[in-house]
Design an enzyme around this catalytic site. Sequence first.
Site, PDB file in Angstrom:
ATOM      1  N   HIS A 162       0.871  -1.169   0.000  1.00 29.57           N
ATOM      2  CA  HIS A 162       0.000   0.000   0.000  1.00 29.57           C
ATOM      3  C   HIS A 162       0.911   1.223   0.000  1.00 29.57           C
ATOM      4  O   HIS A 162       2.078   1.135   0.374  1.00 29.57           O
ATOM      5  CB  HIS A 162      -0.876  -0.032   1.262  1.00 29.57           C
ATOM      6  CG  HIS A 162      -1.982   0.960   1.253  1.00 29.57           C
ATOM      7  ND1 HIS A 162      -1.787   2.274   1.611  1.00 29.57           N
ATOM      8  CD2 HIS A 162      -3.293   0.839   0.941  1.00 29.57           C
ATOM      9  CE1 HIS A 162      -2.938   2.922   1.522  1.00 29.57           C
ATOM     10  NE2 HIS A 162      -3.875   2.065   1.111  1.00 29.57           N
ATOM     11  N   TYR A 163       0.392   2.367  -0.401  1.00 29.26           N
ATOM     12  CA  TYR A 163       1.236   3.564  -0.417  1.00 29.26           C
ATOM     13  C   TYR A 163       1.543   4.095   0.978  1.00 29.26           C
ATOM     14  O   TYR A 163       2.461   4.892   1.162  1.00 29.26           O
ATOM     15  CB  TYR A 163       0.621   4.667  -1.283  1.00 29.26           C
ATOM     16  CG  TYR A 163      -0.676   5.239  -0.744  1.00 29.26           C
ATOM     17  CD1 TYR A 163      -0.679   6.255   0.211  1.00 29.26           C
ATOM     18  CD2 TYR A 163      -1.904   4.752  -1.197  1.00 29.26           C
ATOM     19  CE1 TYR A 163      -1.868   6.770   0.699  1.00 29.26           C
ATOM     20  CE2 TYR A 163      -3.094   5.261  -0.708  1.00 29.26           C
ATOM     21  CZ  TYR A 163      -3.072   6.275   0.234  1.00 29.26           C
ATOM     22  OH  TYR A 163      -4.243   6.783   0.719  1.00 29.26           O
ATOM     23  N   ARG A 164       0.807   3.645   1.983  1.00 32.00           N
ATOM     24  CA  ARG A 164       1.044   4.121   3.349  1.00 32.00           C
ATOM     25  C   ARG A 164       2.211   3.376   3.997  1.00 32.00           C
ATOM     26  O   ARG A 164       2.551   2.266   3.608  1.00 32.00           O
ATOM     27  CB  ARG A 164      -0.207   3.936   4.209  1.00 32.00           C
ATOM     28  CG  ARG A 164      -1.318   4.856   3.809  1.00 32.00           C
ATOM     29  CD  ARG A 164      -2.451   4.838   4.819  1.00 32.00           C
ATOM     30  NE  ARG A 164      -3.461   5.815   4.436  1.00 32.00           N
ATOM     31  CZ  ARG A 164      -4.735   5.552   4.287  1.00 32.00           C
ATOM     32  NH1 ARG A 164      -5.184   4.325   4.490  1.00 32.00           N
ATOM     33  NH2 ARG A 164      -5.578   6.494   3.942  1.00 32.00           N
TER      34      ARG A 164
END
Length: 181
Positions: free
Chosen positions: A128-130
């Site tokens: 995920h981008y997080r």
Amino acid sequence: MTDKRNNLIWIDLEMTGLSPENDRIIEIATIVTDAELNVLAEGPVLAVHQSDALLDGMDEWNTTHHNNSGLVARVKASTVNDAAAESQTIAFLEQYVEAGMSPMCGNSICQDRRFLANYMPKLEAFFHYRNLDVSTLKELARRWKPDILPGFSKENKHLALDDIRESIAELVYYREHFIDA
């Protein structure tokens, strides 16, 4: 089996330096935990082959630490390149985590993400981008509750798998003593 969408991927890289433009990945390891930080599986721990010229160009800190840990010798003996390390790691992760679901978990994880974007972009895209960065909690505790900091210490071996284990243990500590979750 836990829900693959909620499992967390913990990753650590050892590099020849801090510049993703000039330095390279020399070790990669992963651990998958469930959402409660229970270890589900440890992934492959891979020394990534790099040239003698690149290794000889490391600064004093990296030369000292990576030689003392035995990592330089493992890197020189390794036949695993960036692409092989990337594909082996993804093959492991696919067993436990749905692609695009887990934040990248670790300590100062932005640095690892920068190197992955340069040298292992398929693996970087698996996350995920997080980010779930334990160092954020350490910085907040240092400012807001410094009395808890002596309660957790790390060995700082600078070997990827050991560093991940310490990051997970550190988050467990902060959950209990700082977040109260």
